[in-house]
Design a protein around this motif. Structure first.
Motif, PDB file in Angstrom:
ATOM      1  N   GLN A  34       0.891  -0.965   0.007  1.00  0.00           N
ATOM      2  CA  GLN A  34       0.015   0.023  -0.018  1.00  0.00           C
ATOM      3  C   GLN A  34       0.769   1.291   0.002  1.00  0.00           C
ATOM      4  O   GLN A  34       0.952   1.940   1.025  1.00  0.00           O
ATOM      5  CB  GLN A  34      -0.986   0.053   1.321  1.00  0.00           C
ATOM      6  CG  GLN A  34      -2.034  -0.926   1.141  1.00  0.00           C
ATOM      7  CD  GLN A  34      -3.117  -0.900   2.391  1.00  0.00           C
ATOM      8  OE1 GLN A  34      -2.795  -0.874   3.381  1.00  0.00           O
ATOM      9  NE2 GLN A  34      -4.210  -0.785   1.766  1.00  0.00           N
ATOM     10  N   PRO A  35       1.413   1.578  -1.196  1.00  0.00           N
ATOM     11  CA  PRO A  35       2.319   2.593  -1.229  1.00  0.00           C
ATOM     12  C   PRO A  35       1.566   4.217  -1.324  1.00  0.00           C
ATOM     13  O   PRO A  35       0.312   4.070  -1.099  1.00  0.00           O
ATOM     14  CB  PRO A  35       3.040   2.603  -2.601  1.00  0.00           C
ATOM     15  CG  PRO A  35       1.971   1.842  -3.425  1.00  0.00           C
ATOM     16  CD  PRO A  35       1.492   0.728  -2.371  1.00  0.00           C
ATOM     17  N   TYR A  36       2.398   5.026  -0.670  1.00  0.00           N
ATOM     18  CA  TYR A  36       1.927   6.336  -0.570  1.00  0.00           C
ATOM     19  C   TYR A  36       1.726   7.335  -1.711  1.00  0.00           C
ATOM     20  O   TYR A  36       3.076   7.252  -2.240  1.00  0.00           O
ATOM     21  CB  TYR A  36       2.367   7.316   0.557  1.00  0.00           C
ATOM     22  CG  TYR A  36       1.944   8.659   0.698  1.00  0.00           C
ATOM     23  CD1 TYR A  36       0.691   8.762   1.176  1.00  0.00           C
ATOM     24  CD2 TYR A  36       2.485   9.513   0.409  1.00  0.00           C
ATOM     25  CE1 TYR A  36      -0.049   9.950   1.405  1.00  0.00           C
ATOM     26  CE2 TYR A  36       1.961  10.932   0.328  1.00  0.00           C
ATOM     27  CZ  TYR A  36       0.719  11.194   0.954  1.00  0.00           C
ATOM     28  OH  TYR A  36       0.168  12.383   1.142  1.00  0.00           O
ATOM     29  N   ALA A  37       0.765   7.451  -2.611  1.00  0.00           N
ATOM     30  CA  ALA A  37       0.731   8.198  -3.573  1.00  0.00           C
ATOM     31  C   ALA A  37       0.101   9.708  -3.518  1.00  0.00           C
ATOM     32  O   ALA A  37      -0.945   9.889  -2.542  1.00  0.00           O
ATOM     33  CB  ALA A  37      -0.456   7.477  -4.512  1.00  0.00           C
ATOM     34  N   PHE A  38       0.778  10.659  -4.338  1.00  0.00           N
ATOM     35  CA  PHE A  38       0.596  11.946  -4.072  1.00  0.00           C
ATOM     36  C   PHE A  38       1.001  12.712  -5.294  1.00  0.00           C
ATOM     37  O   PHE A  38       1.711  12.036  -6.308  1.00  0.00           O
ATOM     38  CB  PHE A  38       1.180  12.405  -2.802  1.00  0.00           C
ATOM     39  CG  PHE A  38       2.889  12.597  -3.370  1.00  0.00           C
ATOM     40  CD1 PHE A  38       3.469  13.742  -4.054  1.00  0.00           C
ATOM     41  CD2 PHE A  38       3.519  11.592  -3.017  1.00  0.00           C
ATOM     42  CE1 PHE A  38       4.941  13.817  -4.167  1.00  0.00           C
ATOM     43  CE2 PHE A  38       5.090  11.465  -3.421  1.00  0.00           C
ATOM     44  CZ  PHE A  38       5.436  12.670  -3.899  1.00  0.00           C
TER      45      PHE A  38
END
Length: 170
Positions: A34-38
């Motif tokens: 669950q990577p952090y996407a921005f």
């Protein structure tokens, strides 16, 4: 493709924090499941973190130290306040499930701006809440990896943030 304005960048990282008294301590890990996407360039992450990622590609690693002044600011005792218990009513009903020590509750200030506060104590005077960001007063140490970069969708650009896979989530 590189991390730059109007790209959705996905990262994994490990965060250690230092309050200036106890040394570095582990705080959290974001992994590839669950990577952090921005949305790069939209102000969705700390500017020093974005600077450390700028121009990098998928597979590149990064490390960045961010002092509290460039992170979430210093801890401010004046952001602790007693809120009347009546503020925890909805349609005339007490929301007892919200009024528990340790709960983080979303609220609004007088101008309707969103706030989140942690309940520290409940007594006869009301509910003592802390509205400081959870990492206020901490120096931050990130080490991570870029695991994805893609062009932002028009709706992401319009909304100013990345959307989760399969749709828009707020």
């Amino acid at each position: 493709m590189i991390a730059e304005k109007d790209k959705v960048v996905s990262i994994t990282y490990e965060l250690h924090v230092d309050d200036g008294e106890n040394g570095k301590e582990f705080f959290e890990r974001v992994d590839e499941a669950q990577p952090y996407a921005f949305l790069f360039g939209a102000g969705n992450i700390l500017s020093k973190m974005e600077e450390a990622i700028a121009g990098r590609s998928v597979g590149d690693t990064f490390e960045v130290a961010i002092d509290f002044e460039n992170g979430y600011g210093d801890y401010d005792e004046s952001r602790k306040m007693i809120i009347p218990k009546s503020a925890f009513k909805e349609n005339g009903q007490k929301q007892r499930h919200l009024m528990k020590v340790g709960n983080v509750v979303s609220m609004q200030d007088d101008q309707g701006n969103p706030l989140r506060g942690e309940i520290l104590r409940i007594d006869y005077r009301g509910v003592l809440m802390d509205f400081n960001p959870p990492l206020a007063g901490y120096d931050l140490y990130f080490s991570g990896k870029i695991v994805g970069i893609r062009d932002a969708d028009p709706s992401e650009l319009e909304h100013g943030h990345a959307h989760e896979p399969g749709g828009h989530v707020h």
